[in-house]
Design an enzyme around this catalytic site. Structure first.
Site, PDB file in Angstrom:
ATOM      1  N   ARG A 126      -9.573   0.904   8.954  1.00 19.48           N
ATOM      2  CA  ARG A 126      -9.099  -0.431   9.311  1.00 19.48           C
ATOM      3  C   ARG A 126     -10.122  -1.205  10.128  1.00 19.48           C
ATOM      4  O   ARG A 126      -9.846  -2.340  10.519  1.00 19.48           O
ATOM      5  CB  ARG A 126      -7.819  -0.293  10.137  1.00 19.48           C
ATOM      6  CG  ARG A 126      -6.561  -0.790   9.441  1.00 19.48           C
ATOM      7  CD  ARG A 126      -5.418  -0.495  10.370  1.00 19.48           C
ATOM      8  NE  ARG A 126      -4.215  -1.216  10.077  1.00 19.48           N
ATOM      9  CZ  ARG A 126      -3.177  -0.702   9.422  1.00 19.48           C
ATOM     10  NH1 ARG A 126      -3.245   0.504   8.909  1.00 19.48           N
ATOM     11  NH2 ARG A 126      -2.086  -1.411   9.274  1.00 19.48           N
ATOM     12  N   ARG A 129      11.287  -0.910  11.076  1.00 22.46           N
ATOM     13  CA  ARG A 129      10.260  -0.704  12.091  1.00 22.46           C
ATOM     14  C   ARG A 129      10.341  -1.759  13.188  1.00 22.46           C
ATOM     15  O   ARG A 129      10.519  -2.935  12.891  1.00 22.46           O
ATOM     16  CB  ARG A 129       8.866  -0.737  11.431  1.00 22.46           C
ATOM     17  CG  ARG A 129       8.580   0.527  10.640  1.00 22.46           C
ATOM     18  CD  ARG A 129       7.384   0.390   9.744  1.00 22.46           C
ATOM     19  NE  ARG A 129       6.233  -0.273  10.354  1.00 22.46           N
ATOM     20  CZ  ARG A 129       5.080  -0.472   9.733  1.00 22.46           C
ATOM     21  NH1 ARG A 129       4.925  -0.059   8.492  1.00 22.46           N
ATOM     22  NH2 ARG A 129       4.102  -1.085  10.343  1.00 22.46           N
ATOM     23  N   LYS A 150       0.828  -1.214   0.000  1.00 20.20           N
ATOM     24  CA  LYS A 150       0.000   0.000   0.000  1.00 20.20           C
ATOM     25  C   LYS A 150       0.864   1.266   0.000  1.00 20.20           C
ATOM     26  O   LYS A 150       0.652   2.186  -0.786  1.00 20.20           O
ATOM     27  CB  LYS A 150      -0.928   0.034   1.236  1.00 20.20           C
ATOM     28  CG  LYS A 150      -1.858  -1.157   1.342  1.00 20.20           C
ATOM     29  CD  LYS A 150      -2.745  -1.077   2.583  1.00 20.20           C
ATOM     30  CE  LYS A 150      -2.000  -1.147   3.906  1.00 20.20           C
ATOM     31  NZ  LYS A 150      -1.276  -2.409   4.150  1.00 20.20           N
ATOM     32  N   ARG A 159      11.712  -5.276   4.772  1.00 20.15           N
ATOM     33  CA  ARG A 159      11.381  -3.854   4.538  1.00 20.15           C
ATOM     34  C   ARG A 159      12.323  -2.913   5.291  1.00 20.15           C
ATOM     35  O   ARG A 159      12.623  -3.105   6.446  1.00 20.15           O
ATOM     36  CB  ARG A 159       9.943  -3.607   4.988  1.00 20.15           C
ATOM     37  CG  ARG A 159       9.581  -2.146   5.149  1.00 20.15           C
ATOM     38  CD  ARG A 159       8.102  -1.915   5.096  1.00 20.15           C
ATOM     39  NE  ARG A 159       7.352  -2.497   6.198  1.00 20.15           N
ATOM     40  CZ  ARG A 159       6.018  -2.485   6.273  1.00 20.15           C
ATOM     41  NH1 ARG A 159       5.311  -1.938   5.307  1.00 20.15           N
ATOM     42  NH2 ARG A 159       5.416  -3.025   7.292  1.00 20.15           N
ATOM     43  N   ARG A 188      -0.424  -8.889  13.560  1.00 19.51           N
ATOM     44  CA  ARG A 188      -1.003  -7.877  12.666  1.00 19.51           C
ATOM     45  C   ARG A 188      -1.848  -8.531  11.564  1.00 19.51           C
ATOM     46  O   ARG A 188      -2.901  -8.020  11.195  1.00 19.51           O
ATOM     47  CB  ARG A 188       0.109  -7.015  12.061  1.00 19.51           C
ATOM     48  CG  ARG A 188       0.620  -5.966  13.070  1.00 19.51           C
ATOM     49  CD  ARG A 188       2.020  -5.494  12.775  1.00 19.51           C
ATOM     50  NE  ARG A 188       2.175  -4.925  11.454  1.00 19.51           N
ATOM     51  CZ  ARG A 188       3.338  -4.774  10.834  1.00 19.51           C
ATOM     52  NH1 ARG A 188       4.455  -5.150  11.434  1.00 19.51           N
ATOM     53  NH2 ARG A 188       3.390  -4.235   9.648  1.00 19.51           N
TER      54      ARG A 188
HETATM   55  P1  ADP Z   1       1.269  -1.959   7.796  1.00 19.48           P
HETATM   56  O1  ADP Z   1       2.624  -1.990   7.211  1.00 19.48           O
HETATM   57  O2  ADP Z   1       1.018  -3.116   8.708  1.00 19.48           O
HETATM   58  O3  ADP Z   1       0.191  -1.755   6.802  1.00 19.48           O
HETATM   59  P2  ADP Z   1       0.889   0.690   9.062  1.00 19.48           P
HETATM   60  O4  ADP Z   1       2.106   1.512   8.962  1.00 19.48           O
HETATM   61  O5  ADP Z   1      -0.263   1.027   8.193  1.00 19.48           O
HETATM   62  O6  ADP Z   1       1.293  -0.831   8.898  1.00 19.48           O
HETATM   63  O7  ADP Z   1       0.375   0.669  10.567  1.00 19.48           O
HETATM   64  C1  ADP Z   1       1.245   0.330  11.630  1.00 19.48           C
HETATM   65  C2  ADP Z   1       0.448   0.209  12.917  1.00 19.48           C
HETATM   66  O8  ADP Z   1      -0.190   1.472  13.218  1.00 19.48           O
HETATM   67  C3  ADP Z   1      -0.688  -0.811  12.900  1.00 19.48           C
HETATM   68  O9  ADP Z   1      -0.248  -2.119  13.216  1.00 19.48           O
HETATM   69  C4  ADP Z   1      -1.635  -0.231  13.979  1.00 19.48           C
HETATM   70  O10 ADP Z   1      -1.164  -0.532  15.276  1.00 19.48           O
HETATM   71  C5  ADP Z   1      -1.483   1.285  13.771  1.00 19.48           C
HETATM   72  N1  ADP Z   1      -2.487   1.820  12.835  1.00 19.48           N
HETATM   73  C6  ADP Z   1      -2.260   2.428  11.635  1.00 19.48           C
HETATM   74  N2  ADP Z   1      -3.411   2.820  11.059  1.00 19.48           N
HETATM   75  C7  ADP Z   1      -4.403   2.446  11.905  1.00 19.48           C
HETATM   76  C8  ADP Z   1      -5.820   2.555  11.884  1.00 19.48           C
HETATM   77  N3  ADP Z   1      -6.476   3.126  10.839  1.00 19.48           N
HETATM   78  N4  ADP Z   1      -6.524   2.056  12.944  1.00 19.48           N
HETATM   79  C9  ADP Z   1      -5.895   1.492  13.998  1.00 19.48           C
HETATM   80  N5  ADP Z   1      -4.572   1.360  14.085  1.00 19.48           N
HETATM   81  C10 ADP Z   1      -3.811   1.821  13.054  1.00 19.48           C
HETATM   82  P1  ADP Z   2       2.263  -1.830   3.213  1.00 15.62           P
HETATM   83  O1  ADP Z   2       2.252  -0.338   3.168  1.00 15.62           O
HETATM   84  O2  ADP Z   2       1.053  -2.441   2.565  1.00 15.62           O
HETATM   85  O3  ADP Z   2       2.484  -2.377   4.601  1.00 15.62           O
HETATM   86  P2  ADP Z   2       4.824  -1.605   1.760  1.00 15.62           P
HETATM   87  O4  ADP Z   2       4.467  -0.747   0.605  1.00 15.62           O
HETATM   88  O5  ADP Z   2       5.600  -1.001   2.863  1.00 15.62           O
HETATM   89  O6  ADP Z   2       3.493  -2.334   2.341  1.00 15.62           O
HETATM   90  O7  ADP Z   2       5.591  -2.882   1.184  1.00 15.62           O
HETATM   91  C1  ADP Z   2       6.157  -3.870   2.048  1.00 15.62           C
HETATM   92  C2  ADP Z   2       7.544  -4.270   1.528  1.00 15.62           C
HETATM   93  O8  ADP Z   2       7.410  -4.999   0.316  1.00 15.62           O
HETATM   94  C3  ADP Z   2       8.459  -3.093   1.203  1.00 15.62           C
HETATM   95  O9  ADP Z   2       9.782  -3.449   1.573  1.00 15.62           O
HETATM   96  C4  ADP Z   2       8.327  -2.918  -0.307  1.00 15.62           C
HETATM   97  O10 ADP Z   2       9.527  -2.399  -0.882  1.00 15.62           O
HETATM   98  C5  ADP Z   2       8.057  -4.336  -0.781  1.00 15.62           C
HETATM   99  N1  ADP Z   2       7.087  -4.406  -1.885  1.00 15.62           N
HETATM  100  C6  ADP Z   2       6.019  -3.597  -2.119  1.00 15.62           C
HETATM  101  N2  ADP Z   2       5.334  -3.997  -3.225  1.00 15.62           N
HETATM  102  C7  ADP Z   2       5.989  -5.101  -3.700  1.00 15.62           C
HETATM  103  C8  ADP Z   2       5.780  -5.969  -4.823  1.00 15.62           C
HETATM  104  N3  ADP Z   2       4.738  -5.810  -5.655  1.00 15.62           N
HETATM  105  N4  ADP Z   2       6.652  -6.992  -4.996  1.00 15.62           N
HETATM  106  C9  ADP Z   2       7.690  -7.176  -4.136  1.00 15.62           C
HETATM  107  N5  ADP Z   2       7.945  -6.385  -3.061  1.00 15.62           N
HETATM  108  C10 ADP Z   2       7.105  -5.358  -2.842  1.00 15.62           C
END
Ligand code: ADP
Ligand code: ADP
Ligand code: ZN
Length: 216
Positions: A88, A161, A13, A127, A172
């Protein structure tokens, strides 16, 4: 244009939101990034959120709705934005609808990035992020062009992270299935939900999202 990116942790995402920001001038609203900034700044919300995030649980709906309501009221959101990590829970989705009615905003599309579970764990464990500009990287799938130097800003400091460890990732993913996936039928019923195959490479996923936007 207002776009919601959905998908489990590690689906891509954030990566896609940043690319869309560049291509379309939409603002990326990542609630995870906002919470991490609050933690770094030592705010009251940051203090409350840190322990919850470290456990891999969700921060309360009240806090999240307040954060997003304030953020979408800022001027830079007037021309459209991408929600990355919000809503979420079904309660957050309903609160968002109420906010949008008040503001006269409309959801353009909800894009679900689907990725199988083994690949998610692999993506999250590899990541890392530029500490200066926030550009995301991966040990195997998206290395900087020159090792140790950010492609975007030339920065040389990178972070990983604390919640990107195997145990928290499982928690998660559990939270995603239990609390977040139930939102998908809500958007499907409204005719807004589109799926893209997130198992494809980063650029191929970006092309699929472009097709969704063109058709919307
Ligand atoms: P991910 O890589 O898992 O998609 P995010 O960076 O989006 O992670 O979120 C990291 C953490 O921040 C989540 O595991 C949760 O604890 C918190 N968080 C982020 N967005 C939300 C939301 N909309 N509602 C509740 N918790 C959230
Ligand atoms: P999210 O925001 O959904 O938690 P990220 O965008 O941070 O996910 O992506 C998670 C990890 O996977 C990052 O290290 C990113 O560089 C890698 N990644 C993202 N999209 C792809 C893909 N289509 N194929 C392989 N690796 C990916
Ligand atoms: Zn950078």
């Amino acid at each position: 244009m207002i776009l919601i990116l959905m998908g489990p942790p590690g689906a891509g995402k954030g990566t896609q939101a940043r690319m869309l920001e560049e291509r379309h001038g939409l603002v990326q609203l990542s609630t995870g990034d906002m919470l991490r900034a609050a933690i770094a700044a030592g705010t009251e919300i940051g203090k409350q959120a840190k322990a919850v995030m470290d456990r891999g649980e969700l921060v309360s709906d009240d806090i999240m709705v307040e954060i997003i309501a304030a953020r979408i009221s800022e001027d830079d959101c007037a021309n459209g934005f991408i929600l990355d990590g919000f809503p979420r829970t079904p309660a957050q989705a309903e609160a968002l609808d109420r906010m949008f009615v008040d503001k006269g905003f409309e959801i353009g599309s909800v894009v679900e990035i689907t990725v199988n579970e083994d690949a998610l764990v692999e993506r999250i464990s590899g990541r890392f992020t530029c500490a200066h500009c926030g550009e995301g990287y991966h040990d195997a799938f998206k290395r900087p062009k020159t090792d140790g130097i950010c492609d975007m800003c030339g920065g040389t400091d990178f972070t990983r992270r604390p919640d990107d460890n195997a145990e928290t990732v499982r928690r998660r993913l559990g939270e995603y299935h239990r609390q977040t996936a139930p939102i998908l039928p809500y958007y499907r019923d409204k005719g807004l939900l589109r799926q893209v195959d997130g198992m494809a490479g980063i650029d191929a996923v970006a092309r699929q999202i472009e097709e969704v936007l063109e058709a919307a």
